[in-house]
Design an enzyme around this catalytic site. Structure first.
Site, PDB file in Angstrom:
ATOM      1  CG  ASN A 167      40.959  44.923  40.362  1.00  0.00           C
ATOM      2  OD1 ASN A 167      41.117  45.254  41.523  1.00  0.00           O
ATOM      3  ND2 ASN A 167      41.793  45.263  39.416  1.00  0.00           N
ATOM      4  CG  ASP A 168      37.095  47.922  40.826  1.00  0.00           C
ATOM      5  OD1 ASP A 168      38.269  48.119  41.183  1.00  0.00           O
ATOM      6  OD2 ASP A 168      36.609  48.364  39.775  1.00  0.00           O
TER       7      ASP A 168
END
Lengths: 96, 472
Positions: B398-399
């Site tokens: 994600n990040d």
């Protein structure tokens, strides 16, 4: 007895060695290396053994005993975990 | 007289054995720094440890002094500490490795603090001031590494889920450090007559400090912290090595201290977070802040369509994240990739330096699934290739693929190097639900025009993709 300046030299050279070892390591090995160096400082076990062995009071025995327990845990656990991680590094040229 | 001579010889043997051990440690670590020789490296280091431990039973300092009780206690303590650690290390799943490293590291720090405690409680009249200073320093560092590592373990293991933060936090730590410094100075100056109360205060405060430093640090920063404590334990071991005059401890401890510091720095750089930020800043305070540029809508894709897209692609780059490992999907993902490779698709794995819970953790997880390391690429090696890729398959990450790190200076992750998964012609994001990542930041990648979301459990999704690819 290791004399003051000799000790300082050992400290300096060992520190450079440590930097050099990590300097050019590919990122894929960061975790195993952290784990490997974690195992290496398990050498604290031998110091704790001497501390316990030379203990003359009950207090020293108790603390020394705790030290050996912790040191042995560091060494044994650190070894197993590192070995398991490294076991898995194979290139596609090698067979499983 | 004869007995003394014999013990002198043994002293030489012990020192020689420590020398060999130190040599093996350095050689072992050196081998561990290349994937080809890494497996031999740990064996060398392990041999060094066995040699050093065995000869310590006949250490000259123990000559005549050691009672049978103490020998029995030694063996008992080694069994009590070593056997459970060995067994737990064997059993623990690969995803939980980081917290185990934290745990074992904490034990090492605690052992160093114990040595300091034996020396300090035992009275320091036979030691010089330098030695007393080193004993005290090693004691603080060891105790902080001990309690701090245990908190890190508890956090990663999910035993502590809250992240406590309060305004006077840095002030409290400062006050604790002041108390420790005063008590430490008193211990050194009194050279052996400091008294139980002062020494105990000193150790208790150091243990509390380890807790108060670690508790406010968020989960995403934990790897850096564990690495830092690893370096600190090394340093504590080296200091206590000076105190009890043990060359193997000095060398091994210092090497780990230096290597660990360097490794910590590399990790902090990989996350683009200065170490001071990790320790004294508050990453998570941004959680409630700028939710990022939301607004676009996420498009959903079915596994069958995604499978076809990949089967007809020329080049697919897989971006795995911790979510994939949690779903235990790495084996299925690799099966899927093998199928694609058979069909002539060029498949590469792109690994962000902090994918997983520690730098390199994802590599370990993929290696466990049998992915050969020559299919795995670092951020620097692969980032220019995304533009040429037909599909980037983001699974559980994600990040590390959030483009706001490049574009939005207000974002807390702005400036962090990311994988340019968004540059591929098509982006397929496999995700459980619509939540945010570890840092709690909205991901702008999900709403891009070329991105399609594939919802579901990582393992199931990989399986469906595999079935689809098989049919084409």
């Amino acid at each position: 007895m290791i004399e003051g300046f000799i000790a300082l030299y050992i400290f300096m050279l060992a520190a450079f060695t440590g930097y050099e070892i990590i300097g050019r390591v590919p990122a894929i090995l960061h975790t195993p290396l952290m784990s490997g160096s974690n195992f290496v400082h398990g050498i604290v076990l031998v110091g704790a053994m001497v501390a316990l062995g030379t203990a003359e009071t009950v207090l020293a025995q108790v603390i020394g005993f705790l030290g050996v327990v912790l040191g042995a845990g560091n060494a044994a656990g650190g070894y197993v975990v590192t070995e398991r991680m490294l076991e898995m590094f194979k290139s596609s040229k090698e067979d499983a | 007289m004869e007995a003394i001579l014999a013990w002198e010889h043994i002293g030489t043997v012990v020192n020689a054995a420590y020398f060999v051990a130190a040599f093996l440690f350095i050689l072992g670590l050196k081998r561990m720094s290349s994937p080809k020789t890494a497996r031999v490296g740990i064996l060398w280091a392990g041999a060094g440890m066995v040699v050093a431990t065995l000869v310590t039973f006949v250490h000259p300092k123990l000559a005549g002094e050691v009672t049978n009780t103490n020998y029995i206690l030694m063996l008992l303590a080694i069994a009590i500490g070593g056997i459970p650690a060995w067994i737990s290390g064997r059993k623990v799943p690969m995803t939980d490795m980081p917290q185990m490293v934290a745990l074992y590291n904490g034990m090492g720090g605690g052992a160093a603090a114990c040595i300091a405690a034996v020396v300090l409680y035992g009275g320091g009249e036979q030691y010089t001031t330098t030695i007393m200073v080193l004993a005290v320093l090693g004691g603080i560092i060891g105790a902080v590494a001990f309690s701090g590592s245990l908190i890190a373990f508890a956090k990663l293991q999910g035993l502590i889920t809250k992240t406590w933060r309060f305004p006077g936090q840095n002030f409290l730590n400062m006050a604790l450090m002041a108390v420790i410094a005063v008590a430490g100075a008193q211990v050194v100056l009194a050279s052996g007559d400091a008294g139980m109360a002062v020494i105990t205060t000193f150790f208790v405060m150091a243990l509390i400090l380890g807790v108060t430093i670690t508790v406010p640090i968020g989960g995403a920063d934990m790897p850096v912290v564990i690495s830092l404590y690893n370096a600190l334990t090394g340093l504590a071991v080296a200091f206590e090595g000076f105190v009890i005059d043990n060359a193997a401890m000095i060398i091994a401890g210092t090497v780990v201290g230096a290597a660990g510091t360097m490794l910590t720095q590399l990790m902090a750089n990989a996350m683009n977070r200065p170490l001071s930020n990790v320790l004294f800043g508050a990453f998570g305070s941004a959680e409630e802040g700028a939710p990022g540029e939301e607004g676009g809508t996420m498009k959903e894709i079915q596994a069958s369509d995604a499978g076809v897209m990949m089967a007809y692609a020329e080049k697919v780059i897989v971006v795995p994240g911790y979510g994939m490992a949690v779903a235990q999907a790495q084996h299925k993902v690799w099966e899927l990739c093998k199928m694609l490779i058979e069909k002539g698709v060029d498949v590469k794995f792109a690994i962000h330096p902090v994918a997983g819970r520690m730098p390199g953790h994802m590599n370990v997880l993929l290696a466990e699934a049998g992915v050969p390391y020559d299919h795995i690429y670092d951020l620097d090696e692969i980032n220019s290739e995304f533009e040429k890729a037909d599909v980037s398959l983001v699974i559980g990450a994600n990040d590390v693929v959030n483009p706001v790190a490049r574009t939005n200076p207000d974002s807390p992750i702005y400036g962090m190097p990311i994988l340019n998964a968004d540059k591929a012609k098509n982006v397929i994001v496999v995700k459980r639900g619509q939540g945010t990542g570890f840092s709690g930041i909205q991901n702008a990648l999900f709403t891009l025009d070329n991105t399609q979301m594939l919802y579901g459990d990582g393992q199931e999704v990989a399986n469906k993709l595999l079935q689809t690819v098989k049919e084409y």
